[in-house]
Structure formats: structure tokens, C-alpha cells
Design a protein around this motif. Structure first.
Motif, PDB file in Angstrom:
ATOM      1  N   UNK A 144     -21.417 -46.572 -24.013  1.00 51.44           N
ATOM      2  CA  UNK A 144     -20.723 -47.142 -25.070  1.00 51.44           C
ATOM      3  C   UNK A 144     -19.628 -46.461 -25.289  1.00 51.44           C
ATOM      4  N   UNK A 145     -18.635 -47.095 -26.227  1.00 51.34           N
ATOM      5  CA  UNK A 145     -17.220 -46.418 -26.457  1.00 51.34           C
ATOM      6  C   UNK A 145     -17.523 -45.447 -27.487  1.00 51.34           C
ATOM      7  N   UNK A 146     -18.558 -45.645 -28.319  1.00 49.45           N
ATOM      8  CA  UNK A 146     -18.669 -44.338 -29.379  1.00 49.45           C
ATOM      9  C   UNK A 146     -18.932 -43.146 -28.978  1.00 49.45           C
ATOM     10  N   UNK A 147     -19.643 -42.909 -27.464  1.00 46.32           N
ATOM     11  CA  UNK A 147     -20.199 -41.774 -26.902  1.00 46.32           C
ATOM     12  C   UNK A 147     -18.819 -40.674 -26.882  1.00 46.32           C
ATOM     13  N   UNK A 148     -17.652 -41.440 -26.513  1.00 45.12           N
ATOM     14  CA  UNK A 148     -16.370 -40.513 -26.315  1.00 45.12           C
ATOM     15  C   UNK A 148     -15.964 -39.704 -27.555  1.00 45.12           C
ATOM     16  N   UNK A 149     -16.281 -40.121 -28.902  1.00 42.32           N
ATOM     17  CA  UNK A 149     -16.097 -39.454 -30.220  1.00 42.32           C
ATOM     18  C   UNK A 149     -17.275 -38.502 -30.253  1.00 42.32           C
ATOM     19  N   UNK A 150     -18.365 -38.788 -29.738  1.00 46.33           N
ATOM     20  CA  UNK A 150     -19.883 -37.914 -30.198  1.00 46.33           C
ATOM     21  C   UNK A 150     -19.502 -36.669 -29.036  1.00 46.33           C
ATOM     22  N   UNK A 151     -18.887 -36.825 -27.772  1.00 45.76           N
ATOM     23  CA  UNK A 151     -18.967 -35.665 -27.033  1.00 45.76           C
ATOM     24  C   UNK A 151     -17.516 -34.657 -27.543  1.00 45.76           C
ATOM     25  N   UNK A 152     -16.528 -35.249 -27.887  1.00 45.66           N
ATOM     26  CA  UNK A 152     -15.602 -34.485 -28.414  1.00 45.66           C
ATOM     27  C   UNK A 152     -15.749 -33.828 -29.569  1.00 45.66           C
ATOM     28  N   UNK A 153     -16.570 -34.509 -30.495  1.00 47.60           N
ATOM     29  CA  UNK A 153     -16.977 -33.717 -31.738  1.00 47.60           C
ATOM     30  C   UNK A 153     -17.809 -32.701 -31.264  1.00 47.60           C
ATOM     31  N   UNK A 154     -18.735 -32.784 -30.367  1.00 45.92           N
ATOM     32  CA  UNK A 154     -19.541 -31.616 -29.975  1.00 45.92           C
ATOM     33  C   UNK A 154     -18.968 -30.521 -29.134  1.00 45.92           C
ATOM     34  N   UNK A 155     -18.254 -30.842 -28.468  1.00 50.34           N
ATOM     35  CA  UNK A 155     -17.356 -29.823 -27.429  1.00 50.34           C
ATOM     36  C   UNK A 155     -16.142 -29.867 -27.070  1.00 50.34           C
ATOM     37  N   UNK A 156     -15.529 -30.810 -27.878  1.00 51.71           N
ATOM     38  CA  UNK A 156     -13.836 -30.992 -27.707  1.00 51.71           C
ATOM     39  C   UNK A 156     -13.435 -31.349 -26.414  1.00 51.71           C
TER      40      UNK A 156
END
Length: 525
Positions: A144-156
């Protein structure tokens, strides 16, 4: 709290050298792969003959050859024209990736950073496209689209640039480049392990493309026999390939531990070794042989070529920003600025070169009735022409080394048959890989210059100015382990096309359209 079970874990080491994997497993440099090999099955795999550069990943995930899925390179000739199109902006690949069939069968899947794979609009699970990829065609996106923000918030973001190519690097720049790849692997391992730990995956797949980048850019620092090898730089950097492979091995160890009792497949779809060949001379060679004629270049065309050169050197994010302006510069003949044309006067050419990667070049026959302004009659005239051209190309010698410049010239229709055969080059020029090629962009430029000679050709010469020192090889590698997997080393080489039906079969899903067969020794559901 235990992690819910994962059934099949598939991990890719993109464009890793099978020889180096075996060597570094044996000497203890890659302990996690060594542990898998000790309890599982190791094999070498056969790649896609003639198309192992641009077609490898599409062939892997569709289980079909390029005459079936239609992709051989990012820039391809539009059949019935002399126009090249960017495949990434259209259909790209004809055919379904195997994870689509697995998803439709109700299996829960995670498909992460598989190269040259578009985002699936519907998937029972998650997908990540190009968080960190060697070939960045589509841009970072998730489902889902929100996974992108989750990944970048976790590891950049990935710490390496979206394009690994650079005009020149000194020792400090190489150290920074390798460190960025290492850190990118570490970050990818972190967010991948966290997704994996959510569990209940029938298929969990991640590909590490950092091995691809380091192989192209740093082979000359690994290989002391390479003409561009710089001992003082290598003394500062160490072996960049070993460094990045070890980082990937570490990430693989963590993912395997998280996956528990899953069936595991780790593979390299194609390989890497020294740069070779003379694709940069092919048009000049065809013209010197009298089978093609250069297009007289106007001032505007020379300017457009320079713009194209600058465009290709721009980082992918910059190109993405400027793409709307680029598209408004479409010419009447439909060739975009930045998109190369055939480079020949088609009215005076019986064939012309096509990009197909640097290891194996493509040639298109200018056939009457197929091309808009064909000059070569199909049938007997075509057969005589091809036979003569094959003989002329095979007679060419690299004057510097004394070795044949061309290893084989192959008719594509002799290798493949499929509905998209006309989308492929007619002839494949396989360059001789016995001699490593240097570059004017590396070190002193040693080994960059080629003098191609034969009685018919005379002399055609030029220098390679592309800064990659490593180039692909067709052979791949795999190790599989887990329930139902045999132990030891496979005595025969499965095809790359066997991997999709094998992986799908491990979950009880058949792929009736795949050209390959499940590998029985790896086990099915």
C-alpha cells in the motif's frame, strides 16, 4: 513472542559473480551463505542467451524468454518504424510476473525491490519498487502507498545515489561510494526484517542490487589483472566487491534467522566479470563494411546528440523533474530528446545497430516489407547477406591483443520463437570476452583503445569512454535450503526460466505459461 511462519523466503544478490560467491563461501568470507550451502543445495544456472543484460529480470519473473515477454533493453525499436521508445513509459513487459499468479491463488506475498518490476495495482500483500535499485526506471513506490512513508521514517532513503555511474572517482570517492552501498544494504536489511517479522507470508522476496552497482563500478579494483587496476586506489579501498558481498551476506543471515523454518532460495540471476567488447565501434564497423551508411549530421543533430549525452549523465531524480520539458521537445519523427536514433541513413543501409547491452550488441536487418524504407529483400538475398556479414564480423581482429574481436554472430530466430520476436534484434553480436576493456574515464586509460582490423574492414579504431569496469555474464548461481530440499551440489545447470515455476511450485501454484520447469531437487508443496 514468536514470529508467525513464513513459507518461502527468496533473496536475490543481483549480478553477483558465481565464481566469487563460491570462492568466498569456501574461504569463510560469506558465513551465512556458507551455512545455507552446508545444509542445502548449490547450483549454477544458465542465463538468457544473447539477452542476459536487459532481459534477465523480466525473463526471471515471467518464466518466459524475450520473444515472449518482448523486453530486451530499456530503449527499443518500435516495430514498423525507425523510432526508439522508452519501454519504461509503456507496457514494459508482456506477461505476468509469477507473484501475480501466487497472489491470485490467495497466497500472502511481499515483493521487495525486484529489479525492472512495475508496481502491481492489486496484490494480496505488499510490494516495494526501487527503494534502492541499480536500475531506477519507475521511482520509489509501494503498495500500500503508506508503506513508503513508514520505510523512510524507519531507515530513511538509500544512501547511494539512484545512478551508480560517475564520470570519475578518486580513492576517497570510491571509499564513500562503497560505504554508501554498505549502509544501503544495512538499512534494507533492517526494514526487510521488520516486514518479515510480521509473518504469515507465503512468499517473501527481497533483492539486493548493491552487488550489481559495485560490480560495474569497481571490478578493476578487485581484479589486479584488469588494465584499469590502480594499486594505490585499491590499497586504500580494499576489495570493494568483497566488502559489499559481505554486507549482503550479513543481511541475508538476519533474514534467514527471522524466517525460521521457511524454505529458502538465494540466487544471482546473472553474473559479473571484467568489461569487454567494442559495442561503441559497431556502427563504424558496419559502415566500413559497406552494409550501413552514416546519416550526415546537421548542426541541429550534433546539438541534439550533445543534449542527449548530457541528459543520460543526469541523476535520475533530475531527469524525472525535467521529463515534462523533455517530452515537449518531441520531434516530428517521434524521437525524444535524449532518446538515440538508429544513427544511419536507412535509405542506404541494409542493417543498423540496436542497443542490447554492452556484452552482446544487436543488429536489425532493414527488410523490405517490414521496415518502412527497407533495402534488403527477405528470403534468399537476406540469407546470403547474413552469411556474409557473419563471416566479415568473425574475421575482425583486435589489433592490440591479436585476438578475434567477435566471438559469435547469432540469428535470434535460431534461438527463440514467440509473438514478440519482431521486437528483438535480428542478429546478436557476442563480443570476445577474453580481453578486458579499459576506459578513458579510469586511471591512465589503459586498455581503452580498440583497433579493429581485417582485410575487408581495413582499420576502425576508437576508445571506450564509459566508466564501468565490470560487465555481465550469462551464468547465475543459487543455493536452496529448508524442508524438502536436497543436499549437495546439482550436477546440471537449471535455466533461469526454471526459477519462477520452482518458486511458485513451492507454494502449490502452477505457471502454465512458463517456459521453464520446476526444479525437483528444490522441492514443491
Amino acid at each position: 513472542m514468536s514470529t508467525p511462519a513464513t513459507k518461502v523466503l527468496v533473496l536475490g544478490i543481483d549480478a553477483a559473480s558465481p565464481d566469487l560467491l563460491d570462492e568466498w563461501i569456501a574461504d569463510g568470507s560469506l558465513p551465512n551463505l556458507a551455512a545455507l550451502a552446508a545444509r542445502g543445495l548449490v547450483a549454477r544456472t544458465r542465463g538468457i542467451e544473447g539477452f542476459f543484460v536487459g532481459s534477465t529480470w523480466a525473463s526471471f519473473y515471467t518464466g518466459t524468454n524475450p520473444s515472449r515477454h518482448g523486453l530486451h533493453y530499456q530503449m527499443q525499436l518500435v516495430p514498423g518504424s525507425y523510432r526508439l521508445e522508452d519501454r519504461a513509459r509503456g507496457t514494459f513487459v508482456e506477461g505476468d510476473p509469477f507473484w501475480r499468479a501466487v497472489s491470485r491463488a490467495g497466497k500472502r506475498v511481499a515483493v521487495l525491490d525486484v529489479p525492472l518490476a512495475k508496481l502491481e495495482p492489486e496484490l494480496h500483500g505488499v510490494q516495494v519498487v526501487e527503494w534502492g535499485a541499480h536500475d531506477a526506471f519507475f521511482g520509489f513506490a509501494t503498495n500500500p502507498p503508506e508503506l513508503a512513508a513508514e520505510i523512510e521514517a524507519r531507515t530513511g532513503k538509500h544512501t547511494a545515489a539512484s545512478s551508480c555511474d560517475a564520470p570519475a572517482r578518486d580513492a576517497g570517492a570510491y571509499i564513500e561510494f562503497v560505504a554508501a552501498l554498505e549502509e544501503g544494504v544495512r538499512r534494507k536489511g533492517i526494514w526487510s526484517a521488520e516486514l518479515l517479522a510480521r509473518g504469515n507470508w507465503d512468499l517473501f522476496m527481497q533483492v539486493f542490487t548493491e552487488s550489481h552497482c559495485v560490480g560495474h563500478q569497481c571490478w578493476h579494483l578487485h581484479d589486479v589483472s584488469h588494465p584499469a587496476h590502480e594499486p594505490h586506489v585499491a590499497a586504500a579501498t580494499g576489495d570493494p566487491l568483497r566488502t559489499v558481498y559481505r554486507a549482503i551476506d550479513c543481511a541475508i543471515g538476519e533474514l534467514v534467522a527471522t524466517a525460521g523454518d521457511a524454505q529458502i532460495v538465494v540466487f544471482a540471476a546473472h553474473g559479473m566479470s571484467h568489461r569487454f567488447g567494442a559495442h561503441f565501434l559497431l556502427r563504424d564497423i558496419l559502415c566500413a563494411l559497406g552494409v550501413a551508411a552514416r546519416t550526415p549530421r546537421s548542426l541541429g543533430e550534433r546539438l541534439r546528440e550533445e543534449i542527449a549525452r548530457v541528459w543520460r549523465a543526469l541523476p535520475t531524480p533530475v531527469r524525472a523533474t525535467l521529463a515534462p520539458l523533455r517530452d515537449r521537445a518531441v520531434r516530428e519523427e517521434g524521437v525524444r530528446v535524449g532518446v538515440p536514433a538508429t544513427g544511419v541513413d536507412v535509405d542506404r543501409s541494409r542493417c543498423f545497430p540496436l542497443a542490447n547491452g554492452l556484452a552482446v550488441s544487436g543488429i536489425r536487418l532493414n527488410l523490405v516489407g517490414r521496415e518502412p524504407r527497407g533495402t534488403l529483400a527477405p528470403g534468399d538475398e537476406e540469407a546470403r547477406f547474413v552469411a556474409q556479414l557473419q563471416a566479415d564480423l568473425l574475421a575482425i581482429v583486435d589489433e592490440v591483443s591479436g585476438a578475434p574481436l567477435v566471438k559469435r554472430v547469432i540469428r535470434t530466430r535460431g534461438l527463440y520463437e514467440g509473438e514478440h520476436l519482431d521486437s528483438l534484434p535480428d542478429l546478436l553480436v557476442e563480443w570476445n570476452d577474453a580481453v578486458a576493456r579499459g576506459s578513458t574515464a579510469l586511471g591512465s586509460g589503459a586498455g581503452a583503445r580498440v583497433r579493429a582490423t581485417s582485410n575487408k574492414l581495413g582499420v576502425v579504431e576508437g576508445a571506450n569512454d564509459y566508466g564501468r569496469s565490470g560487465e555481465h555474464r550469462p551464468g547465475g548461481w543459487l543455493v536452496a535450503a529448508g524442508p524438502g530440499v536436497e543436499h549437495g551440489r546439482l550436477s546440471w545447470e537449471p535455466s533461469l526460466l526454471d526459477l519462477a515455476p520452482t518458486i511458485a511450485g513451492m507454494m502449490g501454484v502452477e505457471l502454465p505459461d512458463a517456459a521453464g520447469d520446476p526444479i525437483a531437487a528444490i522441492g514443491n508443496a
